[in-house]
Every structure is written in structure tokens, then in C-alpha cells.
Design a protein around this motif. Sequence first.
Motif, PDB file in Angstrom:
ATOM      1  N   SER A  14       0.813  -1.209   0.000  1.00 27.35           N
ATOM      2  CA  SER A  14       0.000   0.000   0.000  1.00 27.35           C
ATOM      3  C   SER A  14       0.854   1.269   0.000  1.00 27.35           C
ATOM      4  O   SER A  14       0.322   2.374   0.125  1.00 27.35           O
ATOM      5  N   TYR A  15       2.141   1.085  -0.153  1.00 24.30           N
ATOM      6  CA  TYR A  15       3.087   2.190  -0.198  1.00 24.30           C
ATOM      7  C   TYR A  15       3.846   2.175  -1.524  1.00 24.30           C
ATOM      8  O   TYR A  15       4.044   1.120  -2.129  1.00 24.30           O
ATOM      9  N   ILE A  16       4.311   3.342  -1.927  1.00 24.97           N
ATOM     10  CA  ILE A  16       5.310   3.423  -2.980  1.00 24.97           C
ATOM     11  C   ILE A  16       6.654   3.144  -2.305  1.00 24.97           C
ATOM     12  O   ILE A  16       7.028   3.810  -1.343  1.00 24.97           O
ATOM     13  N   MET A  17       7.345   2.143  -2.815  1.00 31.31           N
ATOM     14  CA  MET A  17       8.595   1.726  -2.188  1.00 31.31           C
ATOM     15  C   MET A  17       9.790   2.164  -3.050  1.00 31.31           C
ATOM     16  O   MET A  17       9.760   2.055  -4.276  1.00 31.31           O
ATOM     17  N   ASN A  18      10.794   2.672  -2.373  1.00 32.95           N
ATOM     18  CA  ASN A  18      11.944   3.274  -3.042  1.00 32.95           C
ATOM     19  C   ASN A  18      13.251   2.710  -2.499  1.00 32.95           C
ATOM     20  O   ASN A  18      13.351   2.383  -1.315  1.00 32.95           O
ATOM     21  N   TRP A  19      14.231   2.646  -3.375  1.00 37.88           N
ATOM     22  CA  TRP A  19      15.615   2.418  -2.959  1.00 37.88           C
ATOM     23  C   TRP A  19      16.401   3.694  -3.258  1.00 37.88           C
ATOM     24  O   TRP A  19      16.354   4.219  -4.372  1.00 37.88           O
ATOM     25  N   TYR A  20      17.101   4.163  -2.233  1.00 34.66           N
ATOM     26  CA  TYR A  20      18.004   5.295  -2.357  1.00 34.66           C
ATOM     27  C   TYR A  20      19.415   4.815  -2.038  1.00 34.66           C
ATOM     28  O   TYR A  20      19.608   3.760  -1.436  1.00 34.66           O
ATOM     29  N   ARG A  21      20.396   5.624  -2.392  1.00 33.57           N
ATOM     30  CA  ARG A  21      21.765   5.349  -1.979  1.00 33.57           C
ATOM     31  C   ARG A  21      22.472   6.655  -1.675  1.00 33.57           C
ATOM     32  O   ARG A  21      22.129   7.716  -2.213  1.00 33.57           O
ATOM     33  N   GLN A  22      23.473   6.531  -0.823  1.00 36.91           N
ATOM     34  CA  GLN A  22      24.284   7.695  -0.473  1.00 36.91           C
ATOM     35  C   GLN A  22      25.734   7.280  -0.387  1.00 36.91           C
ATOM     36  O   GLN A  22      26.103   6.450   0.454  1.00 36.91           O
ATOM     37  N   ALA A  23      26.528   7.849  -1.279  1.00 39.40           N
ATOM     38  CA  ALA A  23      27.969   7.602  -1.282  1.00 39.40           C
ATOM     39  C   ALA A  23      28.637   8.648  -0.397  1.00 39.40           C
ATOM     40  O   ALA A  23      28.092   9.737  -0.176  1.00 39.40           O
ATOM     41  N   PRO A  24      29.843   8.355   0.112  1.00 40.25           N
ATOM     42  CA  PRO A  24      30.541   9.320   0.971  1.00 40.25           C
ATOM     43  C   PRO A  24      30.712  10.669   0.293  1.00 40.25           C
ATOM     44  O   PRO A  24      31.139  10.738  -0.866  1.00 40.25           O
ATOM     45  N   GLY A  25      30.333  11.725   0.985  1.00 39.44           N
ATOM     46  CA  GLY A  25      30.491  13.066   0.455  1.00 39.44           C
ATOM     47  C   GLY A  25      29.478  13.476  -0.584  1.00 39.44           C
ATOM     48  O   GLY A  25      29.579  14.559  -1.167  1.00 39.44           O
ATOM     49  N   LYS A  26      28.492  12.615  -0.828  1.00 39.20           N
ATOM     50  CA  LYS A  26      27.473  12.923  -1.838  1.00 39.20           C
ATOM     51  C   LYS A  26      26.082  12.937  -1.216  1.00 39.20           C
ATOM     52  O   LYS A  26      25.863  12.387  -0.134  1.00 39.20           O
ATOM     53  N   GLU A  27      25.150  13.550  -1.931  1.00 40.14           N
ATOM     54  CA  GLU A  27      23.773  13.573  -1.464  1.00 40.14           C
ATOM     55  C   GLU A  27      23.100  12.224  -1.721  1.00 40.14           C
ATOM     56  O   GLU A  27      23.489  11.476  -2.624  1.00 40.14           O
ATOM     57  N   ARG A  28      22.087  11.964  -0.919  1.00 39.20           N
ATOM     58  CA  ARG A  28      21.314  10.755  -1.126  1.00 39.20           C
ATOM     59  C   ARG A  28      20.541  10.886  -2.437  1.00 39.20           C
ATOM     60  O   ARG A  28      19.961  11.938  -2.727  1.00 39.20           O
ATOM     61  N   GLU A  29      20.543   9.801  -3.233  1.00 38.15           N
ATOM     62  CA  GLU A  29      19.882   9.849  -4.527  1.00 38.15           C
ATOM     63  C   GLU A  29      18.943   8.663  -4.694  1.00 38.15           C
ATOM     64  O   GLU A  29      19.194   7.570  -4.180  1.00 38.15           O
ATOM     65  N   LEU A  30      17.877   8.899  -5.461  1.00 28.51           N
ATOM     66  CA  LEU A  30      16.925   7.838  -5.759  1.00 28.51           C
ATOM     67  C   LEU A  30      17.532   6.882  -6.773  1.00 28.51           C
ATOM     68  O   LEU A  30      18.050   7.312  -7.808  1.00 28.51           O
ATOM     69  N   VAL A  31      17.444   5.598  -6.486  1.00 33.55           N
ATOM     70  CA  VAL A  31      17.959   4.568  -7.386  1.00 33.55           C
ATOM     71  C   VAL A  31      16.827   3.912  -8.172  1.00 33.55           C
ATOM     72  O   VAL A  31      16.910   3.761  -9.384  1.00 33.55           O
ATOM     73  N   ALA A  32      15.773   3.534  -7.462  1.00 35.00           N
ATOM     74  CA  ALA A  32      14.654   2.836  -8.104  1.00 35.00           C
ATOM     75  C   ALA A  32      13.402   3.008  -7.260  1.00 35.00           C
ATOM     76  O   ALA A  32      13.477   3.172  -6.044  1.00 35.00           O
ATOM     77  N   ARG A  33      12.253   2.943  -7.927  1.00 35.52           N
ATOM     78  CA  ARG A  33      10.959   3.117  -7.269  1.00 35.52           C
ATOM     79  C   ARG A  33       9.964   2.147  -7.875  1.00 35.52           C
ATOM     80  O   ARG A  33       9.937   1.952  -9.093  1.00 35.52           O
ATOM     81  N   ILE A  34       9.156   1.561  -7.021  1.00 35.53           N
ATOM     82  CA  ILE A  34       8.065   0.715  -7.497  1.00 35.53           C
ATOM     83  C   ILE A  34       6.781   1.213  -6.854  1.00 35.53           C
ATOM     84  O   ILE A  34       6.672   1.295  -5.629  1.00 35.53           O
ATOM     85  N   GLY A  35       5.841   1.579  -7.713  1.00 31.19           N
ATOM     86  CA  GLY A  35       4.602   2.160  -7.231  1.00 31.19           C
ATOM     87  C   GLY A  35       3.415   1.241  -7.422  1.00 31.19           C
ATOM     88  O   GLY A  35       3.563   0.037  -7.674  1.00 31.19           O
ATOM     89  N   PHE A  36       2.249   1.827  -7.331  1.00 27.80           N
ATOM     90  CA  PHE A  36       1.024   1.059  -7.483  1.00 27.80           C
ATOM     91  C   PHE A  36       0.896   0.585  -8.924  1.00 27.80           C
ATOM     92  O   PHE A  36       1.290   1.281  -9.852  1.00 27.80           O
ATOM     93  N   GLY A  37       0.384  -0.612  -9.079  1.00 27.77           N
ATOM     94  CA  GLY A  37       0.324  -1.202 -10.401  1.00 27.77           C
ATOM     95  C   GLY A  37       1.698  -1.591 -10.903  1.00 27.77           C
ATOM     96  O   GLY A  37       1.891  -1.799 -12.105  1.00 27.77           O
ATOM     97  N   ASP A  38       2.658  -1.640  -9.953  1.00 25.81           N
ATOM     98  CA  ASP A  38       4.044  -1.997 -10.272  1.00 25.81           C
ATOM     99  C   ASP A  38       4.638  -1.068 -11.333  1.00 25.81           C
ATOM    100  O   ASP A  38       5.408  -1.505 -12.205  1.00 25.81           O
ATOM    101  N   ILE A  39       4.287   0.194 -11.264  1.00 31.82           N
ATOM    102  CA  ILE A  39       4.943   1.180 -12.120  1.00 31.82           C
ATOM    103  C   ILE A  39       6.334   1.415 -11.558  1.00 31.82           C
ATOM    104  O   ILE A  39       6.504   1.713 -10.378  1.00 31.82           O
ATOM    105  N   ILE A  40       7.351   1.279 -12.402  1.00 29.66           N
ATOM    106  CA  ILE A  40       8.745   1.274 -11.963  1.00 29.66           C
ATOM    107  C   ILE A  40       9.519   2.408 -12.615  1.00 29.66           C
ATOM    108  O   ILE A  40       9.336   2.692 -13.802  1.00 29.66           O
TER     109      ILE A  40
END
Length: 116
Positions: free
Chosen positions: A31-57
Amino acid sequence: QVQLVESGGDLVQPGGSLRLSCAASGFTSSSYIMNWYRQAPGKERELVARIGFGDIITYADSVKGRFTISRDNTKNTVYLQMNSLKPEDTAVYYCKGVRWGRPDIWGQGTQVTVSS
């Protein structure tokens, strides 16, 4: 207790593969949009992948064709399959659940290191 727990991070050689897991508890991740983020040293956190309703990716351009996000609703778990890993993929990977009207839910992160 509402929480997300990531696992599967490791040290891997360039060109290798890993599968990260994000296990949800205390709520239904489907029932949630699920996301993977990553953060490398010295960098901002960034979105890697998202899976939403209806499995929209959605994928970041930097991981398209190499990473695959999926969800197993029977296990209340979201996965990130990472292939052809590069040193620049080295980061702490975080899982995040988003639902309108509810607080965002973050996991504690799992370390991925790509190095020879």
C-alpha cells in the motif's frame, strides 16, 4: 512497530551481483510506494529505483539495464537486484516507504562496496 530492515549489502568485485532485501513490518508495503536510495561518501542521497502502485517502476539513468526492483507482497518485502556492479555503485543503500498522508518510513541502510 513500523519499520523497514534492509539486508544483503556486501563487498563485491566489479562486474558482480548482489540482491538487497527490504523487509517491512508493522505496515503493508504493497500500500506504499517503495523506493531504494543510496548515499555515497560526500554525496547527497539519490533515488535509485521506485516501485509504485500497479508496479509502475522508475530507475535512475545510472542504473537502468543493470538494476531491477521488485516486490513480493506475500513476504511484505521489496528487492533490488544489482548486476554488473561498478565501483561508483559503492554506497549505503536505503529503503523508503511513501504513502500520501502518512509519514515517510526509512530503513537503517545496508553497505554495498564494489572493489577489486
